[in-house]
Scaffold this active site. Structure first.
Site, PDB file in Angstrom:
ATOM      1  N   LYS A  43       0.513   4.448  -8.708  1.00  0.00           N
ATOM      2  CA  LYS A  43      -0.579   3.954  -9.503  1.00  0.00           C
ATOM      3  C   LYS A  43      -0.337   3.914 -10.907  1.00  0.00           C
ATOM      4  O   LYS A  43       0.597   4.429 -11.609  1.00  0.00           O
ATOM      5  CB  LYS A  43      -1.853   4.720  -9.161  1.00  0.00           C
ATOM      6  N   TYR A  93      -9.493  -2.062  -1.719  1.00  0.00           N
ATOM      7  CA  TYR A  93     -10.421  -1.340  -1.368  1.00  0.00           C
ATOM      8  C   TYR A  93     -11.725  -1.629  -1.036  1.00  0.00           C
ATOM      9  O   TYR A  93     -12.676  -1.146  -1.269  1.00  0.00           O
ATOM     10  CB  TYR A  93     -10.589  -0.287  -2.917  1.00  0.00           C
ATOM     11  N   ASN A 120      -4.637  10.378  -8.887  1.00  0.00           N
ATOM     12  CA  ASN A 120      -3.789  10.928  -7.861  1.00  0.00           C
ATOM     13  C   ASN A 120      -2.335  10.240  -7.601  1.00  0.00           C
ATOM     14  O   ASN A 120      -1.868  10.525  -6.724  1.00  0.00           O
ATOM     15  CB  ASN A 120      -4.562  11.059  -6.702  1.00  0.00           C
ATOM     16  N   HIS A 175      -0.646   5.935  -3.810  1.00  0.00           N
ATOM     17  CA  HIS A 175      -1.436   5.166  -2.514  1.00  0.00           C
ATOM     18  C   HIS A 175      -0.383   4.957  -1.471  1.00  0.00           C
ATOM     19  O   HIS A 175       0.742   4.638  -1.595  1.00  0.00           O
ATOM     20  CB  HIS A 175      -2.063   3.649  -2.879  1.00  0.00           C
ATOM     21  N   GLU A 219      -2.525  -4.376   4.063  1.00  0.00           N
ATOM     22  CA  GLU A 219      -2.245  -4.060   2.593  1.00  0.00           C
ATOM     23  C   GLU A 219      -0.876  -4.915   2.521  1.00  0.00           C
ATOM     24  O   GLU A 219      -0.672  -5.529   1.456  1.00  0.00           O
ATOM     25  CB  GLU A 219      -2.288  -2.773   2.676  1.00  0.00           C
TER      26      GLU A 219
HETATM   27  P1  DAT Z   1      -6.632   7.657  -0.093  1.00  0.00           P
HETATM   28  O1  DAT Z   1      -5.901   7.177  -1.180  1.00  0.00           O
HETATM   29  O2  DAT Z   1      -6.040   9.279   0.115  1.00  0.00           O
HETATM   30  O3  DAT Z   1      -6.541   7.009   1.117  1.00  0.00           O
HETATM   31  P2  DAT Z   1      -9.502   7.089  -0.131  1.00  0.00           P
HETATM   32  O4  DAT Z   1      -8.970   5.751   0.611  1.00  0.00           O
HETATM   33  O5  DAT Z   1     -10.307   7.682   0.528  1.00  0.00           O
HETATM   34  O6  DAT Z   1      -7.957   8.017  -0.294  1.00  0.00           O
HETATM   35  O7  DAT Z   1      -9.911   6.749  -1.907  1.00  0.00           O
HETATM   36  C1  DAT Z   1      -8.843   5.607  -2.320  1.00  0.00           C
HETATM   37  C2  DAT Z   1      -9.009   6.233  -3.780  1.00  0.00           C
HETATM   38  O8  DAT Z   1     -10.234   6.213  -4.388  1.00  0.00           O
HETATM   39  C3  DAT Z   1      -8.321   7.517  -3.969  1.00  0.00           C
HETATM   40  O9  DAT Z   1      -6.914   7.671  -3.749  1.00  0.00           O
HETATM   41  C4  DAT Z   1      -8.765   7.993  -5.179  1.00  0.00           C
HETATM   42  C5  DAT Z   1     -10.095   7.337  -5.164  1.00  0.00           C
HETATM   43  N1  DAT Z   1     -11.312   8.365  -4.924  1.00  0.00           N
HETATM   44  C6  DAT Z   1     -11.752   8.839  -3.535  1.00  0.00           C
HETATM   45  N2  DAT Z   1     -12.464   9.481  -3.442  1.00  0.00           N
HETATM   46  C7  DAT Z   1     -12.825   9.795  -4.777  1.00  0.00           C
HETATM   47  C8  DAT Z   1     -13.914  10.627  -5.635  1.00  0.00           C
HETATM   48  N3  DAT Z   1     -14.701  11.393  -4.889  1.00  0.00           N
HETATM   49  N4  DAT Z   1     -13.829  10.631  -6.673  1.00  0.00           N
HETATM   50  C9  DAT Z   1     -12.974   9.913  -7.573  1.00  0.00           C
HETATM   51  N5  DAT Z   1     -12.237   8.924  -6.917  1.00  0.00           N
HETATM   52  C10 DAT Z   1     -11.991   9.012  -5.609  1.00  0.00           C
HETATM   53 MG    MG Z   2      -7.213   4.971   1.787  1.00  0.00          MG
END
Ligand code: DAT
Ligand code: MG
Length: 208
Positions: A67, A107, A170, A173, A184
């Protein structure tokens, strides 16, 4: 003659022409014949990853992205290194500025979340390194390598725990399922940009 076989014979010729007769040639021959045996094993096993003691391993692909915070912090090399040293194979790689349209498809399950606008701003704030990696069980293993979505919950040794502390930054991805990975990969890459190639150490990293 394949690239691998050419390398083996070139190495053998180098040993002979450098005057390394006697003990060195003998040890060279042992190692060459061992490599040939590994190569033959690999060739007879076909294109998949065959495991004698269980069902053949499924050759999987997944989508991994560094990212914008990871790129800005010059973590690309370290993240690629983790996948390489685990033994996975790089199939596709590109640096790109992500559009909001691509991101909303990527997303699509999160567009109603309260954090979505901030997520879009973050993900479009700079370049992303998009990659496709291949290997047995790579979807599950790469999720473990990447760690929990929230770095504060991630286990030490995972990428997110080692390089970040906040869920909104974080670093990396990884697709969360084989279906998600397929979707994806198709979204981020043209099929022609993915390279099928033979890893010469495949017989060493997966049992044939
Ligand atoms: P992952 O990336 O572990 O698959 P996800 O698909 O639930 O997690 O979410 C995609 C991204 O969105 C994640 O990497 C960071 C952001 N995100 C998720 N939950 C969040 C939150 N509560 N606050 C801020 N950003 C968040
Ligand atoms: Mg995800």
């Amino acid at each position: 003659m394949s690239v691998f076989q050419r390398c083996v014979f070139q190495r053998l010729l180098q040993q002979v022409s450098s005057g390394a007769r006697g003990r060195n040639v003998t040890s060279g021959l042992v190692s060459v014949s061992t490599q040939c045996a590994l190569w033959r094993g690999r060739a007879t096993a076909g294109a998949g990853y065959r495991n004698k003691s269980s069902a053949p391993c499924v050759k999987e692909r997944t989508f991994i992205a560094v990212k914008p915070d990871g790129v800005q912090r010059r973590l690309v090399g370290q993240i690629i290194h983790r996948f390489e040293r685990r033994g996975f194979k790089l199939i596709g790689l590109k640096l790109l500025q992500v559009s909001k349209d691509l991101l909303s498809e990527h997303y699509c399950q999160l567009t109603k979340k309260p954090f979505y606008p901030d997520l879009v701003n973050y993900m479009t704030s700079g370049p992303v390194v998009a990659m496709v990696w291949e290997g047995p069980d790579i979807v599950k293993i790469s999720r473990m390598m990447v760690g929990h979505t929230n770095p504060a919950e991630a286990h030490a040794g995972t990428i997110r725990a080692d390089f970040s502390f906040h869920v909104s930054r974080n670093v990396v991805h990884a697709s969360d399922s084989t279906e998600g990975a397929q979707r994806e990969i198709q979204l981020w890459f043209d099929g022609q940009d993915l390279l099928n190639w033979d890893c010469i150490d495949q017989s060493v990293t997966s049992e044939l």
